[in-house]
Design a protein around this motif. Structure first.
Motif, PDB file in Angstrom:
ATOM      1  N   PHE A   1     -41.803  53.356  21.591  1.00  0.00           N
ATOM      2  CA  PHE A   1     -42.340  54.260  22.608  1.00  0.00           C
ATOM      3  C   PHE A   1     -42.130  55.700  22.143  1.00  0.00           C
ATOM      4  CE2 PHE A   1     -41.281  50.312  24.753  1.00  0.00           C
ATOM      5  CZ  PHE A   1     -42.431  50.068  25.481  1.00  0.00           C
ATOM      6  N   GLU A   2     -42.969  56.606  22.625  1.00  0.00           N
ATOM      7  CA  GLU A   2     -42.912  58.004  22.204  1.00  0.00           C
ATOM      8  C   GLU A   2     -41.606  58.676  22.597  1.00  0.00           C
ATOM      9  OE1 GLU A   2     -45.585  56.667  23.882  1.00  0.00           O
ATOM     10  OE2 GLU A   2     -46.844  56.518  22.100  1.00  0.00           O
ATOM     11  N   ARG A   3     -41.014  58.253  23.702  1.00  0.00           N
ATOM     12  CA  ARG A   3     -39.779  58.857  24.207  1.00  0.00           C
ATOM     13  C   ARG A   3     -39.017  57.810  25.017  1.00  0.00           C
ATOM     14  NH1 ARG A   3     -43.691  59.229  27.206  1.00  0.00           N
ATOM     15  NH2 ARG A   3     -43.960  59.729  29.362  1.00  0.00           N
ATOM     16  N   PRO A   4     -37.741  58.046  25.258  1.00  0.00           N
ATOM     17  CA  PRO A   4     -36.977  57.109  26.097  1.00  0.00           C
ATOM     18  C   PRO A   4     -37.599  57.024  27.491  1.00  0.00           C
ATOM     19  CG  PRO A   4     -35.512  58.623  24.958  1.00  0.00           C
ATOM     20  CD  PRO A   4     -36.911  59.123  24.744  1.00  0.00           C
ATOM     21  N   GLN A   5     -37.615  55.819  28.043  1.00  0.00           N
ATOM     22  CA  GLN A   5     -38.232  55.614  29.353  1.00  0.00           C
ATOM     23  C   GLN A   5     -37.710  54.329  29.982  1.00  0.00           C
ATOM     24  OE1 GLN A   5     -42.334  55.562  28.194  1.00  0.00           O
ATOM     25  NE2 GLN A   5     -42.280  53.464  27.506  1.00  0.00           N
ATOM     26  N   THR A   6     -38.016  54.162  31.246  1.00  0.00           N
ATOM     27  CA  THR A   6     -37.709  52.909  31.931  1.00  0.00           C
ATOM     28  C   THR A   6     -38.668  51.857  31.391  1.00  0.00           C
ATOM     29  OG1 THR A   6     -36.985  54.080  33.891  1.00  0.00           O
ATOM     30  CG2 THR A   6     -37.596  51.771  34.179  1.00  0.00           C
ATOM     31  N   THR A   7     -38.118  50.718  30.990  1.00  0.00           N
ATOM     32  CA  THR A   7     -38.964  49.672  30.428  1.00  0.00           C
ATOM     33  C   THR A   7     -38.825  48.375  31.205  1.00  0.00           C
ATOM     34  OG1 THR A   7     -37.255  49.006  28.871  1.00  0.00           O
ATOM     35  CG2 THR A   7     -38.886  50.564  28.066  1.00  0.00           C
ATOM     36  N   SER A   8     -39.926  47.675  31.265  1.00  0.00           N
ATOM     37  CA  SER A   8     -39.982  46.365  31.886  1.00  0.00           C
ATOM     38  C   SER A   8     -41.050  45.565  31.139  1.00  0.00           C
ATOM     39  CB  SER A   8     -40.343  46.508  33.368  1.00  0.00           C
ATOM     40  OG  SER A   8     -40.263  45.272  34.005  1.00  0.00           O
ATOM     41  N   PHE A   9     -40.691  44.372  30.733  1.00  0.00           N
ATOM     42  CA  PHE A   9     -41.613  43.512  29.986  1.00  0.00           C
ATOM     43  C   PHE A   9     -41.865  42.245  30.786  1.00  0.00           C
ATOM     44  CE2 PHE A   9     -41.008  46.431  26.756  1.00  0.00           C
ATOM     45  CZ  PHE A   9     -41.517  46.055  25.532  1.00  0.00           C
TER      46      PHE A   9
ATOM     47  N   PHE B   1     -33.235  45.552  23.865  1.00  0.00           N
ATOM     48  CA  PHE B   1     -33.618  46.885  24.323  1.00  0.00           C
ATOM     49  C   PHE B   1     -32.704  47.924  23.674  1.00  0.00           C
ATOM     50  CE2 PHE B   1     -35.022  43.839  27.481  1.00  0.00           C
ATOM     51  CZ  PHE B   1     -36.338  44.241  27.707  1.00  0.00           C
ATOM     52  N   ILE B   2     -33.320  48.933  23.055  1.00  0.00           N
ATOM     53  CA  ILE B   2     -32.615  49.874  22.191  1.00  0.00           C
ATOM     54  C   ILE B   2     -32.886  51.306  22.655  1.00  0.00           C
ATOM     55  CG2 ILE B   2     -32.362  50.633  19.786  1.00  0.00           C
ATOM     56  CD1 ILE B   2     -33.785  47.821  19.117  1.00  0.00           C
ATOM     57  N   GLY B   3     -31.832  52.105  22.716  1.00  0.00           N
ATOM     58  CA  GLY B   3     -31.963  53.506  23.093  1.00  0.00           C
ATOM     59  C   GLY B   3     -32.462  54.361  21.945  1.00  0.00           C
ATOM     60  N   ALA B   4     -32.721  55.641  22.229  1.00  0.00           N
ATOM     61  CA  ALA B   4     -33.231  56.578  21.223  1.00  0.00           C
ATOM     62  C   ALA B   4     -32.270  56.754  20.059  1.00  0.00           C
ATOM     63  CB  ALA B   4     -33.505  57.935  21.879  1.00  0.00           C
TER      64      ALA B   4
ATOM     65  N   ALA C   1     -33.440  54.187  29.840  1.00  0.00           N
ATOM     66  CA  ALA C   1     -33.610  55.132  28.734  1.00  0.00           C
ATOM     67  C   ALA C   1     -33.838  54.365  27.430  1.00  0.00           C
ATOM     68  CB  ALA C   1     -32.388  56.046  28.629  1.00  0.00           C
ATOM     69  N   ILE C   2     -34.851  53.524  27.449  1.00  0.00           N
ATOM     70  CA  ILE C   2     -35.151  52.663  26.298  1.00  0.00           C
ATOM     71  C   ILE C   2     -36.310  53.260  25.511  1.00  0.00           C
ATOM     72  CG2 ILE C   2     -35.898  50.350  25.593  1.00  0.00           C
ATOM     73  CD1 ILE C   2     -33.038  50.540  26.846  1.00  0.00           C
ATOM     74  N   GLN C   3     -36.158  53.335  24.195  1.00  0.00           N
ATOM     75  CA  GLN C   3     -37.258  53.841  23.366  1.00  0.00           C
ATOM     76  C   GLN C   3     -37.811  52.774  22.436  1.00  0.00           C
ATOM     77  OE1 GLN C   3     -36.573  57.664  21.632  1.00  0.00           O
ATOM     78  NE2 GLN C   3     -38.632  57.762  20.765  1.00  0.00           N
TER      79      GLN C   3
ATOM     80  N   PRO D   1     -37.408  52.779   9.980  1.00  0.00           N
ATOM     81  CA  PRO D   1     -37.988  54.119   9.841  1.00  0.00           C
ATOM     82  C   PRO D   1     -38.513  54.707  11.159  1.00  0.00           C
ATOM     83  CG  PRO D   1     -38.781  52.706   8.084  1.00  0.00           C
ATOM     84  CD  PRO D   1     -38.003  51.834   9.029  1.00  0.00           C
ATOM     85  N   SER D   2     -38.930  53.876  12.098  1.00  0.00           N
ATOM     86  CA  SER D   2     -39.419  54.378  13.387  1.00  0.00           C
ATOM     87  C   SER D   2     -38.296  54.906  14.261  1.00  0.00           C
ATOM     88  CB  SER D   2     -40.156  53.276  14.149  1.00  0.00           C
ATOM     89  OG  SER D   2     -41.313  52.888  13.463  1.00  0.00           O
ATOM     90  N   ILE D   3     -37.065  54.485  13.976  1.00  0.00           N
ATOM     91  CA  ILE D   3     -35.902  54.916  14.749  1.00  0.00           C
ATOM     92  C   ILE D   3     -35.312  56.103  13.996  1.00  0.00           C
ATOM     93  CG2 ILE D   3     -33.673  54.230  15.714  1.00  0.00           C
ATOM     94  CD1 ILE D   3     -34.721  51.332  15.675  1.00  0.00           C
ATOM     95  N   ALA D   4     -35.746  57.292  14.387  1.00  0.00           N
ATOM     96  CA  ALA D   4     -35.412  58.498  13.632  1.00  0.00           C
ATOM     97  C   ALA D   4     -34.852  59.570  14.555  1.00  0.00           C
ATOM     98  CB  ALA D   4     -36.660  59.006  12.920  1.00  0.00           C
ATOM     99  N   GLY D   5     -34.379  60.626  13.962  1.00  0.00           N
ATOM    100  CA  GLY D   5     -33.804  61.719  14.729  1.00  0.00           C
ATOM    101  C   GLY D   5     -32.288  61.585  14.746  1.00  0.00           C
TER     102      GLY D   5
END
Length: 156
Positions: free
Chosen positions: A71-79, A92-95, A119-121, A145-149
């Motif tokens: 996801f573009e930013r951390p957010q509430t997630t539900s699948f 489920f993984i945080g930023a 706060a899941i990204q 690589p997508s998990i950056a910053g």
């Protein structure tokens, strides 16, 4: 699977991880924790249409295969499991690249929402029951690589 078989499976998974490619690449995701380290071959779903499709209609996955939802930013997630034919573990993984929660053995075709957190990204989906067999747990760190910053385990 008996205790001996489970131990052998877990040992093989960790040993296989040790022989896997050490560098970060888009098709490989690593998880590290008290159990050791394991690597998964992943497809990345990083736009709305890919995330909406997810693993729907997939009839089987290899043991160390999965999908990483970005996801573009951390957010509430539900699948949910609409049109998903195989049981899945949702990690489920945080930023920061730290596992915040794990939902094990999501039921195929079930449309009940599965809450991941506020706060899941990133979300990693793997075969149902695998996270428990490997010993994955909340607090483990993830590398891709997508998990950056500002992450705990960055790609080199």
């Amino acid at each position: 699977m008996g205790k001996r078989g489970l131990t052998l499976f877990t040992c093989c998974a960790v040993l296989m991880a040790g022989t896997a490619m050490a560098e970060c690449d888009a098709e490989t995701l690593a998880v590290r924790g008290d159990f050791g380290e394991v690597r998964f071959s992943v497809d990345v779903a990083d736009d709305a249409s890919e995330r909406a499709q997810g693993l729907m209609f997939v009839e089987q996955m290899g043991t160390f295969e999965g999908m990483l939802f970005v996801f573009e930013r951390p957010q509430t997630t539900s699948f949910w499991m609409r049109n998903t034919l195989i049981p899945l573990d949702m990690i489920f993984i945080g930023a920061d690249g730290v596992v915040d929660s794990i939902h094990e053995n999501a039921v195929p075709l079930d449309e009940t929402p599965i809450f991941g957190g506020d706060a899941i990204q990133y979300v990693l989906e793997v075969n149902g029951g695998l996270s428990s067999r490997l010993g994955l747990s909340v607090g483990d760190t993830v590398q891709h690589p997508s998990i950056a910053g500002d992450v705990i385990w960055p790609c080199d």
